[in-house]
Every structure is written in C-alpha cells, then in structure tokens.
Design an enzyme around this catalytic site. Structure first.
Site, PDB file in Angstrom:
ATOM      1  CB  CYS A  16      31.844 -40.939  13.500  1.00 56.50           C
ATOM      2  SG  CYS A  16      31.243 -39.446  12.714  1.00 56.50           S
ATOM      3  CB  CYS A  39      29.615 -34.118  17.782  1.00 49.33           C
ATOM      4  SG  CYS A  39      30.573 -35.529  18.359  1.00 49.33           S
TER       5      CYS A  39
HETATM    6  N1  LIG Z   1      36.157 -36.300  16.642  1.00 47.74           N
HETATM    7  C1  LIG Z   1      35.688 -37.579  17.080  1.00 47.74           C
HETATM    8  C2  LIG Z   1      35.224 -38.464  15.955  1.00 47.74           C
HETATM    9  C3  LIG Z   1      34.024 -37.911  15.190  1.00 47.74           C
HETATM   10  C4  LIG Z   1      32.745 -37.818  16.010  1.00 47.74           C
HETATM   11  C5  LIG Z   1      31.573 -37.396  15.154  1.00 47.74           C
HETATM   12  N2  LIG Z   1      31.595 -36.154  14.533  1.00 47.74           N
HETATM   13  C6  LIG Z   1      30.217 -37.825  15.664  1.00 47.74           C
HETATM   14  O1  LIG Z   1      29.223 -37.439  14.999  1.00 47.74           O
HETATM   15  O2  LIG Z   1      30.108 -38.587  16.622  1.00 47.74           O
HETATM   16  C7  LIG Z   1      36.805 -38.328  17.856  1.00 47.74           C
HETATM   17  O3  LIG Z   1      37.999 -38.147  17.568  1.00 47.74           O
HETATM   18  O4  LIG Z   1      36.460 -39.083  18.768  1.00 47.74           O
END
Ligand SMILES: N[C@@H](CCC[C@H](N)C(=O)O)C(=O)O
Length: 284
Positions: A75, A225
């Site tokens: 993340c 993200c």
């Molecule tokens: N939803 C993603 C994990 C979280 C990613 C995040 N928000 C970021 O900033 O990279 C997963 O399940 O891979």
C-alpha cells in the site's frame, strides 16, 4: 476492547492505524476489525486498517487490510503514513529507514522534522510484469501491454503491473468519463485475475502528467492509490506514451503524487501523508 488508533491518509486514501508496538492485536481478529473500523456508520470510517508492527526484518513493519477485511500485500499511501508515524513517534531515529511489507522491504525517507513530517519519498522497488506473476491467466508473456480485453461487451486494452499487488491499467480519453463504478467492480472480480485486481483508469495530459482514478480491490472507489499510481506510470511508459527516468505528476482524485521509474528499474514515489484523528475505538 478499547483500541487506541490514529486515522491517517495519503491524499484522501484513509486508514485506521494501530501501533502494535504498544497495542498488539491477535491475528484472527484482524479481518473483522478492519471491517468494523472502516464502517462509516458504526465504526470510524476509512478505506481499511493498517498495523504498524515490530519486526526483525526491517526497522518497522506494515500490514494492510482493505475495507472488506481482505489483506493486501502492499500500500503506497499506507507506506508514506507509516513512515510519518514511525518518525514522529520515534519508533525510528533516522530519516531514511526500511519498512517491511508482505511484498518485501522498501526504503522510505521522511521530509520534515519530528514535530511534523510533511512528505515522504519511498523506493517502491521493481515492478513485476510477467503475466503469471501479476497473476493473470493466459499464456505466459514477459509483459501484458495493451492486450485486448473484452468486458461487458466493451473492447478495452489492458496493461498489467504488479507493485507487490496486482493492477490492471486502462487508458481513457476523458478521465471524467472513466467507467469507474460500472466496469471497476466487474474487472476487479474478473476470472482472468485469480487473486482479483486493482483497476486504474488513466488519461495522459502531457509527457509529464497523468489523470488517474482507481477502483481498489477490496475497498472500491478511493481518493488515491500509491501502488496504483506507480503501476500507471509504468504502464504509460510500457505503452511508449511517456519516458523512463522522468518524474511524472499523477493527478489523483485526492491530490498529486510524483512518480519516477528510474533507469535502474526501480520506481520511486513522493507525496504527502497526513494525520486526521487519534482516539480509542470501542469494539465489542
Ligand atoms: N487495495 C489494495 C491495497 C491498498 C493499496 C493502496 N491504497 C495504495 O495506496 O497502494 C490491494 O488489495 O492490493
């Protein structure tokens, strides 16, 4: 249970952080706890849960759970928040230090001082491009770049990148028309992605800027993200619309990230991390 927490966010991608140096939580409770804290009505409200934990493999460790309780391996926004928390709370003393994730160790550098870290730079490591390592079903290829991808009768072209977690990136002509909430959840669960996938839509603005929107695996629409922004810059370069070794500004719904895919194949990310609330979560 009375659980001390800090709510932090990277460009609006918010998580409830628990410092398990001080407050350990049993493993079997984490899935339900993530769902409970993320609930905006009965919990605190967030995109998920992040543990900041002791480890002998790095100076500090991070585990991330999505809004639906599933565990992610990496993340990017969480890493910047963990770095800010670790430095401001003196879990580490140097400005550059390592953080363990389920996808491996990364190095973070905080910008600011112990009273206030404003920005963090993270060496996010090398992107993983082999189809089987994304993972994505189909014949093995070294890179899945602009591959025809039919979904709900629409013919799209997908580029896939893993930053320790899987991303499917699609170019669009107008970011405001991106089929985020219509195709996002369908592509997330598409059978071609055996571990599901994070879904990104990007629009090239010019050689140094991208617009970006994301449907995250396990969390749905989020404001930002970090791993997705890194994957999108790699995807844009693989599609030969942008160049390596140049810093690209990615405009996410919640603000900007600065990403460089360097000649040594490592992806660097720089951006803000912010604290919004500290408190006690009462959990039955
Ligand atoms: N939803 C993603 C994990 C979280 C990613 C995040 N928000 C970021 O900033 O990279 C997963 O399940 O891979």
């Amino acid at each position: 249970m009375e659980i001390p927490f800090t709510k932090m966010h990277g460009l609006g991608n918010s998580y409830i952080f628990i410092n398990t140096f001080d407050y350990p939580v049993e493993d079997e409770k984490l899935h339900d706890l993530a769902i409970a804290v993320a609930d905006k009505d009965t919990g605190i409200g967030s995109d998920g849960l992040i543990l900041i934990h002791p480890t002998d493999k790095a100076e500090v460790g991070m585990r991330i759970f999505n809004r639906d309780g599933s565990e992610g391996k990496n993340c990017g926004n969480g890493l910047r928040c963990v770095a800010k928390f670790a430095y401001e709370h003196q879990l580490v003393s140097k400005k550059t230090f390592t953080i363990e994730t389920k996808a491996g160790n990364v190095t973070a550098e905080v910008h600011g001082d112990k009273d206030y870290v404003e920005e963090v730079t993270v060496d996010m490591g090398e992107p993983i491009l082999n189809r089987s390592a994304i993972p994505m079903k189909g014949d093995e290829v070294k890179q899945v770049v602009a591959e025809p991808f039919v979904v709900s009768d629409q013919e799209l072209a997908v580029t896939t990148v893993s930053m320790g977690n899987p991303h499917a990136v699609f170019f669009v002509d107008d970011i405001n028309q991106a089929p985020l909430t219509t195709l996002g959840p369908i592509i997330e669960k598409d059978a071609r992605f055996p571990e599901s996938v994070n879904v990104e839509f990007i629009e090239k603005v010019n050689d140094r800027e991208l617009h970006f929107r994301v449907w995250e695996r396990g969390s749905g629409v989020t404001q930002a993200c970090g791993t997705g922004a890194c994957a999108s810059v790699v995807a844009a370069i693989l599609n030969q619309t942008m160049e390596k070794a140049k810093e690209i500004t990615v405009h996410l719904a919640g603000g900007d990230l600065y990403i460089t895919w360097r000649e040594d194949n490592r992806v660097w990310m720089r951006g803000k991390a912010e604290t919004s609330i500290t408190g006690i979560f009462f959990w039955q």
